[in-house]
Design an enzyme around this catalytic site. Structure first.
Site, PDB file in Angstrom:
ATOM      1  N   ARG A   1       0.828  -1.228   0.000  1.00  0.00           N
ATOM      2  CA  ARG A   1       0.000   0.000   0.000  1.00  0.00           C
ATOM      3  C   ARG A   1       0.862   1.278   0.000  1.00  0.00           C
ATOM      4  O   ARG A   1       1.558   1.529  -0.920  1.00  0.00           O
ATOM      5  CB  ARG A   1      -0.972   0.020   1.199  1.00  0.00           C
ATOM      6  CG  ARG A   1      -1.674  -1.325   1.458  1.00  0.00           C
ATOM      7  CD  ARG A   1      -2.830  -1.582   0.545  1.00  0.00           C
ATOM      8  NE  ARG A   1      -3.671  -2.645   1.057  1.00  0.00           N
ATOM      9  CZ  ARG A   1      -4.385  -3.481   0.297  1.00  0.00           C
ATOM     10  NH1 ARG A   1      -4.354  -3.419  -1.010  1.00  0.00           N
ATOM     11  NH2 ARG A   1      -5.138  -4.405   0.831  1.00  0.00           N
TER      12      ARG A   1
ATOM     13  N   ASN B   1      -1.907  -2.716  -7.241  1.00  0.00           N
ATOM     14  CA  ASN B   1      -3.253  -2.101  -7.112  1.00  0.00           C
ATOM     15  C   ASN B   1      -3.251  -1.029  -6.035  1.00  0.00           C
ATOM     16  O   ASN B   1      -3.919  -1.114  -5.022  1.00  0.00           O
ATOM     17  CB  ASN B   1      -4.313  -3.176  -6.823  1.00  0.00           C
ATOM     18  CG  ASN B   1      -4.069  -3.954  -5.551  1.00  0.00           C
ATOM     19  OD1 ASN B   1      -2.933  -4.129  -5.117  1.00  0.00           O
ATOM     20  ND2 ASN B   1      -5.129  -4.431  -4.918  1.00  0.00           N
TER      21      ASN B   1
ATOM     22  N   HIS C   1      -4.331 -12.832 -11.299  1.00  0.00           N
ATOM     23  CA  HIS C   1      -5.451 -13.074 -10.386  1.00  0.00           C
ATOM     24  C   HIS C   1      -6.590 -13.578 -11.266  1.00  0.00           C
ATOM     25  O   HIS C   1      -7.217 -12.798 -11.984  1.00  0.00           O
ATOM     26  CB  HIS C   1      -5.853 -11.794  -9.645  1.00  0.00           C
ATOM     27  CG  HIS C   1      -7.026 -11.979  -8.735  1.00  0.00           C
ATOM     28  ND1 HIS C   1      -6.984 -11.722  -7.386  1.00  0.00           N
ATOM     29  CD2 HIS C   1      -8.293 -12.423  -8.976  1.00  0.00           C
ATOM     30  CE1 HIS C   1      -8.170 -11.992  -6.837  1.00  0.00           C
ATOM     31  NE2 HIS C   1      -8.982 -12.426  -7.791  1.00  0.00           N
TER      32      HIS C   1
ATOM     33  N   HIS D   1      -2.532 -17.300  -5.820  1.00  0.00           N
ATOM     34  CA  HIS D   1      -3.504 -17.854  -4.860  1.00  0.00           C
ATOM     35  C   HIS D   1      -4.531 -18.809  -5.457  1.00  0.00           C
ATOM     36  O   HIS D   1      -5.728 -18.547  -5.443  1.00  0.00           O
ATOM     37  CB  HIS D   1      -4.230 -16.721  -4.103  1.00  0.00           C
ATOM     38  CG  HIS D   1      -4.684 -15.559  -4.942  1.00  0.00           C
ATOM     39  ND1 HIS D   1      -5.412 -15.705  -6.097  1.00  0.00           N
ATOM     40  CD2 HIS D   1      -4.539 -14.221  -4.772  1.00  0.00           C
ATOM     41  CE1 HIS D   1      -5.670 -14.517  -6.601  1.00  0.00           C
ATOM     42  NE2 HIS D   1      -5.145 -13.604  -5.812  1.00  0.00           N
TER      43      HIS D   1
ATOM     44  N   ASP E   1      -0.209 -13.281   0.302  1.00  0.00           N
ATOM     45  CA  ASP E   1      -1.225 -12.328  -0.170  1.00  0.00           C
ATOM     46  C   ASP E   1      -1.619 -11.377   0.971  1.00  0.00           C
ATOM     47  O   ASP E   1      -2.803 -11.133   1.221  1.00  0.00           O
ATOM     48  CB  ASP E   1      -2.467 -13.027  -0.743  1.00  0.00           C
ATOM     49  CG  ASP E   1      -3.334 -12.058  -1.547  1.00  0.00           C
ATOM     50  OD1 ASP E   1      -2.959 -10.874  -1.656  1.00  0.00           O
ATOM     51  OD2 ASP E   1      -4.392 -12.483  -2.047  1.00  0.00           O
TER      52      ASP E   1
ATOM     53  N   HIS F   1      -6.249  -4.022   5.449  1.00  0.00           N
ATOM     54  CA  HIS F   1      -7.285  -2.983   5.425  1.00  0.00           C
ATOM     55  C   HIS F   1      -7.491  -2.529   6.868  1.00  0.00           C
ATOM     56  O   HIS F   1      -7.044  -3.202   7.799  1.00  0.00           O
ATOM     57  CB  HIS F   1      -8.592  -3.531   4.864  1.00  0.00           C
ATOM     58  CG  HIS F   1      -8.487  -4.028   3.458  1.00  0.00           C
ATOM     59  ND1 HIS F   1      -8.427  -3.188   2.366  1.00  0.00           N
ATOM     60  CD2 HIS F   1      -8.396  -5.287   2.949  1.00  0.00           C
ATOM     61  CE1 HIS F   1      -8.321  -3.898   1.258  1.00  0.00           C
ATOM     62  NE2 HIS F   1      -8.297  -5.182   1.577  1.00  0.00           N
TER      63      HIS F   1
ATOM     64  N   GLY G   1      -9.364  -9.339   2.049  1.00  0.00           N
ATOM     65  CA  GLY G   1      -7.921  -9.374   2.265  1.00  0.00           C
ATOM     66  C   GLY G   1      -7.593  -9.707   3.700  1.00  0.00           C
ATOM     67  O   GLY G   1      -8.333  -9.328   4.618  1.00  0.00           O
TER      68      GLY G   1
HETATM   69  O1  DOR Z   1      -8.304 -10.478  -1.019  1.00  0.00           O
HETATM   70  C1  DOR Z   1      -7.783  -9.724  -1.812  1.00  0.00           C
HETATM   71  N1  DOR Z   1      -7.313  -8.515  -1.447  1.00  0.00           N
HETATM   72  N2  DOR Z   1      -7.708 -10.076  -3.112  1.00  0.00           N
HETATM   73  C2  DOR Z   1      -7.314  -9.210  -4.068  1.00  0.00           C
HETATM   74  O2  DOR Z   1      -7.262  -9.586  -5.219  1.00  0.00           O
HETATM   75  C3  DOR Z   1      -6.969  -7.821  -3.736  1.00  0.00           C
HETATM   76  C4  DOR Z   1      -6.520  -7.748  -2.342  1.00  0.00           C
HETATM   77  C5  DOR Z   1      -6.370  -6.332  -1.851  1.00  0.00           C
HETATM   78  O3  DOR Z   1      -5.677  -5.554  -2.492  1.00  0.00           O
HETATM   79  O4  DOR Z   1      -6.899  -6.017  -0.786  1.00  0.00           O
HETATM   80 ZN    ZN Z   2      -5.396 -11.558  -6.116  1.00  0.00          ZN
HETATM   81 ZN    ZN Z   3      -3.311  -9.976  -3.667  1.00  0.00          ZN
END
Ligand code: DOR
Ligand code: ZN
Ligand code: ZN
Length: 447
Positions: free
Chosen positions: A65, A95, A181, A237, A310, A314, A330
């Site tokens: 992030r 992302n 993904h 994943h 992964d 958040h 997530g």
């Molecule tokens: O669980 C997930 N969180 N899958 C994703 O593809 C994105 C990720 C996120 O960036 O929070």
């Molecule tokens: Zn993903």
């Molecule tokens: Zn991811």
């Protein structure tokens, strides 16, 4: 001339076996692994008290992030979490806000990270709209590209097969892998609409809206396109038996594909969602016990290439919401991955060599991270010392991650990372961070 550091009284995993020896470090690299009497004098000596000493983890799937998402995690908190978890290299997902998708956004991320990270960090880029920019992104140092099929992140139209093929060819030509993904956008949208129409807003409805069919459809689409290009495709994943079978079949045909599995998909099932609620919500979601069994079987057969956390942090506010459709998927995984896997070793479900292969050696190979992933003379001195017998409970209130929650909270584990070395420097000692921001390095594609 003395070397920088000697770690003595260790049980070192090197070249496929455990040796009782010491390890000399000089100028950030492993200088020598040998019996103590054959090691050079050192400026610093550290007694590892007979503990197991492994190559530290390379986690190829991490969302660090920062920038406009720093309220969830930033380069310091995320890499401190990594250090605490015995991870010394993470590959950062694109992302972000702004999305990492061209040389400019990548350069800016690297510039910010350089001052803040306590472990080494490499970067993914999303695909740019203009594929002619791909070489400049690689030149800037992206070690891989990331393709999201569930939503548009980056410049590619995700419904356009020709664009995908062009993208794979552009990147494949340069030997750079593409991580995918694989969840089909249309299936997800249709299923979600159906659930919302039925007035559902519970976690089970979310699982229904992310069915294995969505994963299978996207996976098969990528495999078909992959057959037409020379690109190395890496499936992120993998979670369902059906998608796994499609990937394994393609691998068996000799296609240059690899795949990863997460600890949460291996250790929990959709049944656990009742207990953990949105804290265990992720994309793809937890699957049935049969799916979990299929992942384990593939792991035992050596068909899974890598394990990845992964790590997707958040805020608690973003997780604990009234309707599941507002919840962010997530799970923060950097601080739980190694303890959970060491516990599997203690339970006889994994071996130490499996662990090292899946979390160090193969990730280094897949992402072309030279001089990393094993304890060999000349390699970067990225090392984790673990107390394989230490029993304790996961306690997310002590996480370095800003995401201080975990579905694994209160799980009993056996095996703890007790010292982490990055580039020869001690960064974590007995759970405590002992390094300053900027201690880690940016790892760039070396072609
Ligand atoms: O669980 C997930 N969180 N899958 C994703 O593809 C994105 C990720 C996120 O960036 O929070
Ligand atoms: Zn993903
Ligand atoms: Zn991811």
């Amino acid at each position: 001339m003395p070397v920088d550091t000697v770690l003595h009284n260790a049980k070192i995993y090197t070249r496929g076996r455990i040796v009782e020896a010491g390890l000399a470090i000089d100028e950030e690299r492993i200088f020598k692994i040998a019996k103590e009497t054959n090691l050079p004098p050192a400026s610093t000596k550290i007694d590892l008290k007979g503990n197991l000493t492994l190559p530290s983890l390379i986690d190829p799937h991490v969302h660090l992030r920062d920038q406009q998402l720093a309220y969830k995690e930033d380069f310091f908190s995320g890499t401190a979490a990594a250090a605490a978890g015995g991870v010394t290299l993470t590959i950062d997902m694109p992302n972000n806000k702004p999305v990492t998708m061209d040389s400019k956004s990548l350069r800016e991320r690297m510039r910010l990270a350089e001052k803040r990270v306590v472990i080494n960090v490499a970067f993914y880029s999303a695909f740019p709209e203009n594929l002619g920019e791909v070489p400049s992104i690689i030149e800037e140092g992206a070690v891989a590209f990331k393709l999201y099929m569930s939503q548009k992140i980056g410049g590619l139209d995700i419904d356009d097969d020709d664009m995908f093929l062009h993208a794979f060819n552009a990147v494949g030509k340069m030997g750079v892998p593409v991580a995918v993904h694989a969840e089909d956008r249309e299936t997800l949208e249709n299923m979600r609409r159906r659930m919302e129409k039925a007035g559902r807003k519970d976690v089970e409805a979310y699982v229904k809206a992310h069915p294995p069919q969505a994963e299978v459809k996207a996976t098969k689409r990528i495999i078909q396109l992959g057959k037409k290009s020379s690109a190395h495709l890496h499936f992120c994943h993998v979670s369902s038996a059906a998608a796994l079978n499609a990937v394994l079949e393609a691998k068996n045909m000799g296609l240059p594909f690899t795949c990863e599995v997460t600890p949460h998909h291996l250790l929990m099932s959709s049944e656990d969602l009742k207990r953990y609620g949105t804290l265990a919500l992720a994309d793809p979601p937890l699957r049935t016990k049969d799916d979990v069994k299929a992942l384990w079987t593939a792991l035992e057969h050596g068909s899974i290439d890598a394990l990845a956390s992964d790590h997707a942090p958040h805020t608690m506010e973003e997780k604990e919401v009234e309707s599941v459709w507002d919840a962010k998927p997530g799970i923060p995984g950097l601080e739980t991955m190694l303890p959970l896997l060491l516990t599997q070793i203690n339970d006889g479900r994994l071996t130490i060599s499996d662990l090292v292969r899946l979390t160090s050696e193969k990730p280094a190979q897949i992402f072309n991270l030279r001089g990393r992933g094993s304890l060999d003379e000349g390699n970067h001195a990225d090392i984790v010392v673990v107390d394989i017998n230490r029993e304790y409970k996961i306690d997310s209130s002590r996480f370095y991650s800003k995401a201080r929650y975990s579905p694994f909270d209160d799980w009993k584990v056996k095996g703890k990372p007790i010292k982490t070395f990055v580039n020869g420097q001690l960064v974590m000692d007995e759970g405590e961070l002992v390094a300053k921001p900027g201690t880690g390095q940016i790892v760039r594609w070396e072609g």
